[in-house]
Structure formats: structure tokens, C-alpha cells
Write a protein that holds these residues in place. Structure first.
Motif, PDB file in Angstrom:
ATOM      1  N   ASP A 563      20.704   9.129  12.463  1.00 47.03           N
ATOM      2  CA  ASP A 563      20.361   9.366  11.053  1.00 47.03           C
ATOM      3  C   ASP A 563      20.538   8.057  10.298  1.00 47.03           C
ATOM      4  N   SER A 586      15.642  10.831  10.606  1.00 46.88           N
ATOM      5  CA  SER A 586      16.521  11.446  11.605  1.00 46.88           C
ATOM      6  C   SER A 586      15.851  11.435  12.965  1.00 46.88           C
ATOM      7  N   HIS A 588      15.946  12.910  16.808  1.00 47.87           N
ATOM      8  CA  HIS A 588      16.501  14.130  17.415  1.00 47.87           C
ATOM      9  C   HIS A 588      15.646  14.540  18.615  1.00 47.87           C
ATOM     10  N   ARG A 618      12.416  12.701   6.675  1.00 46.55           N
ATOM     11  CA  ARG A 618      12.933  13.853   5.935  1.00 46.55           C
ATOM     12  C   ARG A 618      12.518  13.824   4.459  1.00 46.55           C
ATOM     13  N   VAL A 743      15.728  19.347  12.785  1.00 45.30           N
ATOM     14  CA  VAL A 743      16.533  18.381  13.543  1.00 45.30           C
ATOM     15  C   VAL A 743      17.245  19.114  14.682  1.00 45.30           C
ATOM     16  N   ARG A 745      19.430  19.131  18.087  1.00 48.09           N
ATOM     17  CA  ARG A 745      20.368  18.264  18.822  1.00 48.09           C
ATOM     18  C   ARG A 745      21.149  19.062  19.846  1.00 48.09           C
TER      19      ARG A 745
END
Ligand code: ACM
Ligand code: ZN
Length: 745
Positions: A563, A586, A588, A618, A743, A745
Motif C-alpha cells: 500500500d 494497493s 494485492h 483506489r 484488496v 490478501r
């Protein structure tokens, strides 16, 4: 309000990738004798290819009709250190104003012979526009080095439209009399001739009316959310002073007294003006509000007549504006007086009640010799006889009005809303504005009397107005004055480059021409990257990550593997150009994966297209930043196929919330994963963290955490609340849902 709430639904929010202004270095306008840069472009201009030196003792002579206009020029020359005086004999004067019976109103001619400048005009306004052209010819910044001279010209000019206006909302933010006068000066300099003075609103009533003192005692002030008080009003003598000041500059001031909507401030002062009689406050939020004037109450109608009597006394304008836009009919539907009026007049519904009301005031003002202007909503219950329509929700209202024989002023949100950010309406867009749409007959075309640019001020206190208005105003002045055959975007931008020096000299804190750089995500393995493309001439674009010390040029693309925030700035001519833009990024596990959106997304907010939720870029606090993907009424469903098996344990995203713009949090965020065996399994469900009646404007994060799982796909569902709730100003209307990057993860 439009401005934020409604406009976003009416116009397609174009994140137009504007191409660079097509001028190369060698085209850049220089003040050659061959091309004096007058804005708006005169309709016939021939340069004599020589400089005319202005005599330091130069005199100005004028037929008595033009004494005031000649004095205007003389004063200007004096301010520039030329001891110009008014002469009573033409022979001793360098500048000579003569009346011509042959020239139409507003037309003028300038002919330079030897060292003399002969001005012909058919009216005082024509003489005044000749003066503005002469001032522009002599004020060109470069001339300061040449002594005092001007390009010798032969010029014949007259405007395309008789109505060249600017709406100035002095209600959302109060503007001082001096500031209003300053705008009159600026409008006059660019040959605009109408100041449409928006004087009453939900958030403030700005005109003193002797018979109703509470309008200003109560209605002129609002208590802001932080407890501070904002307000102010104009006394009768101040308004008369503004009218006189404007008249000297050939500007007509048209007052706007809004009805039946946008009237909270008046109702706060006198609650009996509304349908419920209940006390309300002067509004301190932006929007469209339910409490409007009661159309069934004779006392309310009489009140408005008295206010209009007062306005007619102060403002001699041919046109008086009475609003008519954005009036919710909620109160009228349940008001016995309004329903009685509907029954007695055999009206179809509340829209026809509005038409009845507007027709009443068209007749009332008509009896005083005035024409009534209303926003295009006045078409909705049948267009009142004799009303003039100001078309703002596009061109359609204006087209319909012209087709039914009514005069029209065009100010569509697409080209004329200077409160909008430059990314929705840049200078090129304004320059492409033609108030006369295709497909009208010549008779209908003649009913389009002109256009206006609208400066609504919800987000523009006095110190921000220049930034919004300039340089867009210059493009507007040119398209309202100059015949289409004489318009040239390329020439305009060349003139504009040079005009900045004059704007600076006039103390104008101008804004920008266009978004200086576009930011487009580029596909890359395991990292987020963007392409930065300059959009204006001479732009030097630089970027850095929040964690960096130094700025980089765009020959190297930014790249992010976690990020981070990308900062992008533009310099032009050695100075910063516009704000530094901050773009959250971001990286991911779902970056650039295959994503399907079974419910689609709104074409109003495309959020950067099909891949917006997996491109690493974003959204920001600006819901119109082109990063948010939105749906109205429906759930957002995103089905993602991962490129390989991934071990995942969280899905986070953000939602925008802003009930004033009908944007709400989802009631629930649900996550399902697809395992290697091809089975879907629900792994998390998160509830909306906000109270259902939360009215904040904000970005809210939602995180779905789950036990680590191997997945080849993921399905995310954000459940739309469906409709705006009962407490909302538009209960039952479909709610918007704004979603950001998924996002994973
Ligand atoms: C408007 O913008 N509501 C006329
Ligand atoms: Zn009522």
C-alpha cells in the motif's frame, strides 16, 4: 442543488481523456502586429501590420451620446500614465467616437487611419465594446516594453447573442458588494452583458425587503455544523448601487427570487410561508429540501408578489428570474390548501400546481412589463404562457421550449457549470459550447437568446470564485460573442496563453484549463503501476511515492508492491499548475485477474471500467474521481477467477457514504471462495459498521477476515440497501452504492 446531488444523475460523468492542445512551440501566440489577441474574438478583424503609437497627451473626443464610454477610455489611459483628456473638437483628438445610424445595437467599428483611431457605434453599448477592444489592444503585456502603442486595426464587430451572462450564486456563500462589482468589471472586459444575481436560497436570503424584516434578520444567516455563523444581505441602496455600476458597464442585472423550492431561508423567517407552518432552520447543508412555499396559501402568493414588487423597483431588467428548479412536491401532496388549489383549478397534479403558480407570476410580472425566466423544470406541468426557459439539465428543455415558441437561455451542466471541477468541464469543453442545438428551424433558433455560465457557490466561498471562473469564463465569452465561423480553438488557446499576464495584472487568481495529467493504471505482474500522460501544453509532470524524498519525471513509471500513496504534480512555466494529486495504490492477490460483474455498473460512474476493482488504484474522498464503481438500486456482485491457486485470508474494500448524494453503505459485505474442487463456500459476512441514519460524507473501510484458505476464485457481494430511507429527502428513490478496489490478501 444540483450542484452535487442531482447533477450527478443527470449528466454522464465524462472522464474525458482530453488530447493535448494542438499547438506546437512555433504556433505559440506572440504579439505580432498581425494577430492582436482580443477576447472574445472580433467577427471581422484586419490588422494593418503596423503599430500605432499612442500620443502621451492623447485626447478622446466623443459625440455627446458616448461621453460616458469615452470617459471610460480616457480614465483607463490616464491610469496607464497617458494624460488623456476629453476634447470637444474631433480634430484635436487621437480617439474619436462617432454615432452611426447604420450599426445595430452593440455593434461597433474601429478604423485606424494614420495616427488616429476612429470609432463608430450605433449605441452606447457598441461604443463601450469598442472601448473594451481598445483596452485589450493597448493592454497587451508585451506592449509595456514598446512604449505605449497598439496594433493598428480595421475592426467591425457585433455579438452573436444578445444574452451573454453569468449566474452568480451569492446565497450559498455571501459575496460582498465590492466583489460583485469586481465581477461586473471582469464580465464587461470580456463583453458579457448579463449578471444573473441568484439572491434567495435554502442557505440564505440575501435581499432586504422592507415589509418583511425577518427575511434578513433570520433568513440571511445560517449556523454552520461547526457552530460558526455565515451570512449577509444586500440593502436596497446597495442593490441600486450595483445596478447603476453594472449599467455604466452595459451589464443588466437580472435578480433571481427562487420559488417554489430552494426557499428554506424564507420559511425559516416566516414559517407560515410553508405548507406545515412549522419552524425550520436556515439550511446548513447542501441539497434539495422538502419544505417549499405553499402554493395553496394566498398569503404566500401575496408575499412573493410584494418581494417581486420590490425587485422590480430596484432592478429595471427586462427579465426577472423566479427559479422553479428542484422543488420536491412532498409537502404539497399532503397539504389541504395545496390540494384545494388543485381541485379548484381542476389541475392534474402537483406539477400542474407548480405551473399554475409560475403562470401566476408570469402574468403578474407581465403586467409590470417584465418577462419571467424559469429553470427548465417549469416545463414539467405544462410550460406557462410567456415564460422564458433557462435550460440547465442539458439542451432538451431549451429545445422543447423553443419548439413551442418560447425564448430560451442555454446553460447546460455539460458546458456551463463552472462550479463543477475542471475534470468534468474543462476549457475545451466550454469552447465547444454552441447554445443553438441542431435540428431547430430558423424561427426556433432565433428564440435562443444566448447563454450563461453558472457559478454556484456551495463549494466556492469568495476566495475560490476566481479559480472556478477563470479561465473558463474567457471561453464562454468567446462562444457567446463570436460567430461560429470565426471561432478557432487553436487561436483561442494561443490568445489565452498571453492573456494570463493581463489576468494577473487584474488580480485574478485564475485556475487551470484542464486536468494537467491523466493517471491510467497499467497491467504489470505483482505490482501496481500507472501511466502519467500530460494533457496540457508545456506541462512538466512529476511524481513521487509518499515514502520518497525526491520527485521523478514521467520517463520512469511509478511502481508499488504494497500500500502506498502516489503524489503527482504538474509545473507549467516554472510554477505549480493545479493541486498535487494524491492517489492511493494497493497491490494485492487479485490484481488484474478475470473479474465478472453480473449486475454491471453504472455508466455515470464507470470507475475506470471493467477492471476498476482489481487495477490497484483506489478511490479518494472525491466520489467523482473516476475511481469509484457505482450501482443504483442493485447489489454489487464481483466474481473473480484467480490466475493460480492462492492462499487467502482477507478481503478488504472501501465504500463511499454520502446520503445527500443518495450514496449509502451496503447493509452487508459477503465473501465466498471457490476451492480447487470447483465448489463455492461462504467464508465471511460483515455488517455495515455505520448507523443506518448516518449522514456523514466519508470513505468507510470494510474488512472481511477469514481462516486461511486455498482458492481459485472469490465472489464478493455488497448488498445495496435498495432505496433511500424514510428520513431522507428522497425516500423510496433507488440508493447508490459506491465500491472501491477489492484488496485480496
Ligand atoms: C440548477 O442548477 N438547479 C438550476
Ligand atoms: Zn401547501
Amino acid at each position: 442543488m444540483a450542484r452535487i446531488i442531482f447533477h450527478c444523475f443527470f449528466f454522464v460523468f465524462l472522464l474525458a481523456v482530453t488530447s493535448c492542445t494542438e499547438t506546437s512551440e512555433s504556433d505559440v501566440f506572440i504579439t505580432t502586429v498581425a494577430s492582436p489577441g482580443i477576447i472574445p474574438q472580433p467577427n471581422h478583424l484586419v490588422t494593418q501590420d503596423r503599430w500605432l503609437v499612442i500620443d502621451p497627451e492623447s485626447g478622446v473626443y466623443a459625440d455627446s451620446l458616448f461621453a460616458q464610454e469615452a470617459a471610460f477610455l480616457s480614465t483607463y489611459l490616464n491610469e496607464r500614465g497617458i494624460s488623456s483628456t476629453l476634447q470637444n473638437k474631433p480634430s484635436s483628438a487621437q480617439f474619436r467616437f462617432t454615432f452611426s445610424t447604420e450599426l445595430p445595437k452593440e455593434a461597433y467599428e474601429i478604423e485606424c487611419t494614420n495616427d488616429q483611431v476612429n470609432i463608430l457605434a450605433g449605441s452606447k453599448s457598441g461604443a463601450f465594446y469598442a472601448v473594451q477592444s481598445l483596452i485589450q489592444l493597448t493592454s497587451q503585456a508585451e506592449l509595456k516594453e514598446k512604449g505605449i502603442s497598439m496594433p493598428a486595426v480595421t475592426l467591425k464587430d457585433e455579438p452573436r447573442f444578445k444574452h451573454r451572462g453569468m449566474l452568480f450564486d451569492c446565497c450559498r456563500h455571501f459575496m460582498t458588494v465590492d466583489f460583485v462589482k469586481r465581477y461586473i468589471d471582469l464580465l464587461a472586459y470580456y463583453k458579457m452583458n448579463v449578471l444573473h444575481w441568484h439572491l434567495t436560497e435554502d442557505q440564505g436570503w440575501r435581499v432586504a425587503v422592507e415589509a418583511y424584516p425577518k427575511l434578513t434578520e433570520v433568513g440571511a444567516y445560517r449556523t454552520e455544523l461547526d457552530g460558526s455563523v455565515h451570512g449577509g444581505f444586500y440593502t436596497k441602496s446597495e442593490m441600486q448601487d450595483v445596478v447603476a455600476y453594472a449599467a455604466e458597464r452595459h451589464i443588466t442585472v437580472i435578480p433571481e427570487i427562487e420559488m417554489p423550492g430552494h426557499s428554506s431561508a424564507a420559511i425559516a423567517a416566516y414559517p407560515w410561508l410553508g405548507c406545515t407552518g412549522e419552524q425550520i432552520e436556515v439550511e446548513n447543508e447542501w441539497g434539495v429540501f422538502k419544505d417549499i412555499y405553499c402554493a395553496g396559501n394566498d398569503s404566500t402568493i401575496r408575499f412573493l408578489e410584494v418581494v417581486l414588487d420590490e425587485m422590480c423597483e430596484i432592478f429595471p431588467s427586462e427579465y426577472i428570474h423566479i427559479g422553479g428548479d428542484e422543488a420536491p412536491k412532498t409537502r404539497w401532496e399532503t397539504c389541504s390548501k395545496c390540494q384545494k388549489r388543485i381541485a379548484e383549478n381542476e389541475l392534474e397534479d402537483e406539477h400542474h400546481l407548480q405551473s399554475w403558480m409560475i403562470q401566476h407570476f408570469v402574468n403578474y410580472l407581465g403586467a409590470k412589463g417584465r418577462k419571467t425566466v424559469g429553470w427548465d423544470e417549469i416545463l414539467e406541468g405544462g410550460l406557462p404562457e410567456g415564460a422564458v426557459v433557462q435550460s440547465w439539465r442539458g439542451f432538451d428543455g431549451g429545445i422543447k421550449a423553443a419548439q413551442s415558441g418560447h425564448e430560451v437561455i442555454m446553460s447546460p451542466t455539460s458546458h456551463a457549470y463552472f462550479d463543477y471541477p475542471i475534470k468534468s468541464t474543462d476549457v475545451k469543453e466550454v469552447y465547444s459550447f454552441d447554445p443553438v442545438p441542431e435540428g431547430l428551424t430558423p424561427t426556433e433558433e432565433a428564440l435562443i437568446i444566448g447563454g450563461e455560465c453558472n457559478m454556484w457557490t456551495e463549494h466556492a466561498p469568495q476566495e475560490r470564485v476566481d479559480f472556478q471562473m477563470f479561465p473558463r469564463l474567457l471561453a464562454m465569452s468567446e462562444v457567446l460573442w463570436t460567430d461560429t465561423s470565426n471561432l478557432s480553438e487553436k487561436q483561442f488557446f494561443s490568445k489565452l496563453n498571453r492573456e494570463y499576464a493581463d489576468l494577473r495584472a487584474m488580480g485574478v487568481a485564475f485556475g487551470i484549463e484542464a486536468v494537467p495529467v491523466t493517471v491510467s493504471p497499467i497491467q504489470m505482474d505483482g505490482a501496481v503501476s500507472v501511466q502519467l500522460l500530460p494533457q496540457i501544453q508545456d506541462a512538466e509532470v512529476q511524481w513521487k511515492l509518499n515514502s520518497d524524498e525526491v520527485w521523478s519525471g514521467i520517463e520512469k513509471a511509478p511502481m508499488v508492491t504494497a500500500d502506498n500513496e502516489l503524489l503527482v504534480r504538474t509545473l507549467r512555466w516554472g510554477e505549480s499548475y493545479g493541486d498535487t494529486v494524491v492517489i492511493p495504490l494497493s497491490s494485492h492477490k487479485a490484481l488484474w485477474t478475470d473479474i465478472q460483474l453480473p449486475n454491471g455498473y453504472s455508466t455515470y460512474y464507470t470507475g475506470g471500467g471493467d477492471k476498476a476493482l482489481v487495477d490497484g488504484v483506489r478511490g479518494t474522498q472525491d466520489f467523482r474521481d473516476g475511481r469509484w464503481q457505482a450501482l443504483q438500486g442493485d447489489d454489487l456482485v464481483a466474481e473473480i477467477r484467480l490466475d493460480t491457486v492462492a492462499t487467502i485470508s482477507s478481503l478488504s474494500t472501501q465504500f463511499y457514504t454520502y446520503s445527500n448524494a443518495w450514496i449509502f453503505m451496503p447493509t452487508q459485505l459477503k465473501v465466498e471462495v471457490l476451492n480447487e474442487a470447483g465448489k463455492w463456500q461462504s467464508v465471511a459476512s460483515v455488517e455495515n459498521p455505520l448507523e443506518v441514519n448516518d449522514r456523514r460524507q466519508d470513505v468507510v473501510k470494510m474488512v472481511a477476515q477469514f481462516d486461511e484458505v486455498n482458492a481459485v476464485g472469490i465472489r464478493v457481494t455488497a448488498v445495496n440497501r435498495g432505496i433511500c430511507p424514510d428520513w431522507h429527502d428522497a425516500p423510496g428513490e433507488p440508493a447508490w452504492l459506491f465500491c472501491d478496489e477489492l484488496v485480496l490478501r
